[in-house]
Motif scaffolding. Structure first.
Motif, mmCIF file in Angstrom:
data_model
loop_
_atom_site.group_PDB
_atom_site.id
_atom_site.type_symbol
_atom_site.label_atom_id
_atom_site.label_comp_id
_atom_site.label_asym_id
_atom_site.label_seq_id
_atom_site.Cartn_x
_atom_site.Cartn_y
_atom_site.Cartn_z
ATOM 1 N N ASN A 55 50.869 10.725 16.082
ATOM 2 C CA ASN A 55 49.857 9.703 15.843
ATOM 3 C C ASN A 55 48.568 9.945 16.624
ATOM 4 O OD1 ASN A 55 51.583 8.328 14.130
ATOM 5 N ND2 ASN A 55 52.448 7.100 15.779
ATOM 6 N N GLU A 57 45.266 8.027 18.458
ATOM 7 C CA GLU A 57 44.845 6.760 19.048
ATOM 8 C C GLU A 57 43.426 6.866 19.574
ATOM 9 O OE1 GLU A 57 47.464 5.760 22.243
ATOM 10 O OE2 GLU A 57 49.231 5.672 20.971
ATOM 11 N N ARG A 85 37.297 -8.410 16.013
ATOM 12 C CA ARG A 85 37.356 -7.046 15.469
ATOM 13 C C ARG A 85 35.970 -6.712 14.963
ATOM 14 N NH1 ARG A 85 41.756 -4.239 11.720
ATOM 15 N NH2 ARG A 85 42.766 -4.242 13.741
ATOM 16 N N GLY A 107 36.896 -0.477 13.455
ATOM 17 C CA GLY A 107 38.032 -1.345 13.752
ATOM 18 C C GLY A 107 38.241 -1.547 15.237
ATOM 19 N N LEU A 133 40.307 2.113 15.568
ATOM 20 C CA LEU A 133 41.142 2.771 14.564
ATOM 21 C C LEU A 133 40.698 4.183 14.235
ATOM 22 C CD1 LEU A 133 41.562 -0.252 12.133
ATOM 23 C CD2 LEU A 133 43.122 0.523 13.939
ATOM 24 N N ASP A 134 39.374 4.443 14.277
ATOM 25 C CA ASP A 134 38.891 5.749 13.856
ATOM 26 C C ASP A 134 37.483 5.979 14.395
ATOM 27 O OD1 ASP A 134 38.936 8.222 12.613
ATOM 28 O OD2 ASP A 134 38.643 7.435 10.583
#
Length: 138
Positions: A55, A57, A85, A107, A133-134
Motif C-alpha cells: 500500500n 500512504e 476533508r 483528500g 490520499l494521493d
C-alpha cells in the motif's frame, strides 16, 4: 550545450499554499511525503528473491499561525478540523511568468492539533499533522 540542466533552487518565498480553498500567507512550514509498504520476498537461500510492493500512504504536516487555524476551525464541520476533508495545492514559482512546480495533495485530512504558547513567544505556531490520499504533480 543543448541539454543544459537549470539548477535554479526554490526559496521559501517562492511557495504558495492553497489550503481549504484559501491562498494562505500565514503558514510557516509544509512537509509531505509518500510511503509505500515494501518487504523482501525470500525463497531458497538467505538473500531476497524480490521486493514486494504494498500500500501507498501520504502523510506530512503543515505549520500555521493561530489566525490560519482559526479560519480552518470556522469552515470545519462542527468546528472540528479533524473532520475537515480538503485538498492542498503547493506551488513553487521563483518569478512571475516562469514555470511552476505544482503539487496537489488530494483528500487531505488533519489528524490532530494542539494550541499552546510559552513566555516570550511572539506568535502561536501550530503544527498540524496531515494524511492524504494521493499527490498529483503538474
Amino acid at each position: 550545450m543543448a541539454n543544459e540542466f537549470d539548477s535554479k533552487q526554490y526559496q521559501f518565498k517562492d511557495i504558495q499554499v492553497v489550503l481549504a480553498g484559501e491562498n494562505i500567507a500565514d503558514f510557516k512550514e509544509i512537509k509531505f511525503s509518500l510511503k509505500r509498504d515494501k518487504e523482501y520476498n525470500f525463497g531458497r537461500g538467505d538473500t531476497p528473491q524480490s521486493i514486494q510492493h504494498g500500500n501507498l500512504e501520504g502523510a506530512g504536516s503543515v505549520k500555521v499561525m493561530q489566525s490560519a487555524l482559526e479560519r480552518l476551525i470556522a469552515v470545519a464541520p462542527k468546528g472540528d478540523i479533524t473532520l475537515l476533508r480538503t485538498s492542498v495545492i503547493v506551488a513553487f514559482a521563483p518569478e512571475l511568468g516562469t514555470k511552476q512546480s505544482v503539487f496537489s495533495l488530494v483528500g487531505l485530512e488533519f489528524t490532530e492539533w494542539e494550541l499552546g504558547m510559552a513566555q516570550g513567544d511572539k506568535m502561536a505556531e501550530i503544527d498540524l499533522p496531515i494524511m492524504f490520499l494521493d499527490i498529483k504533480k503538474s
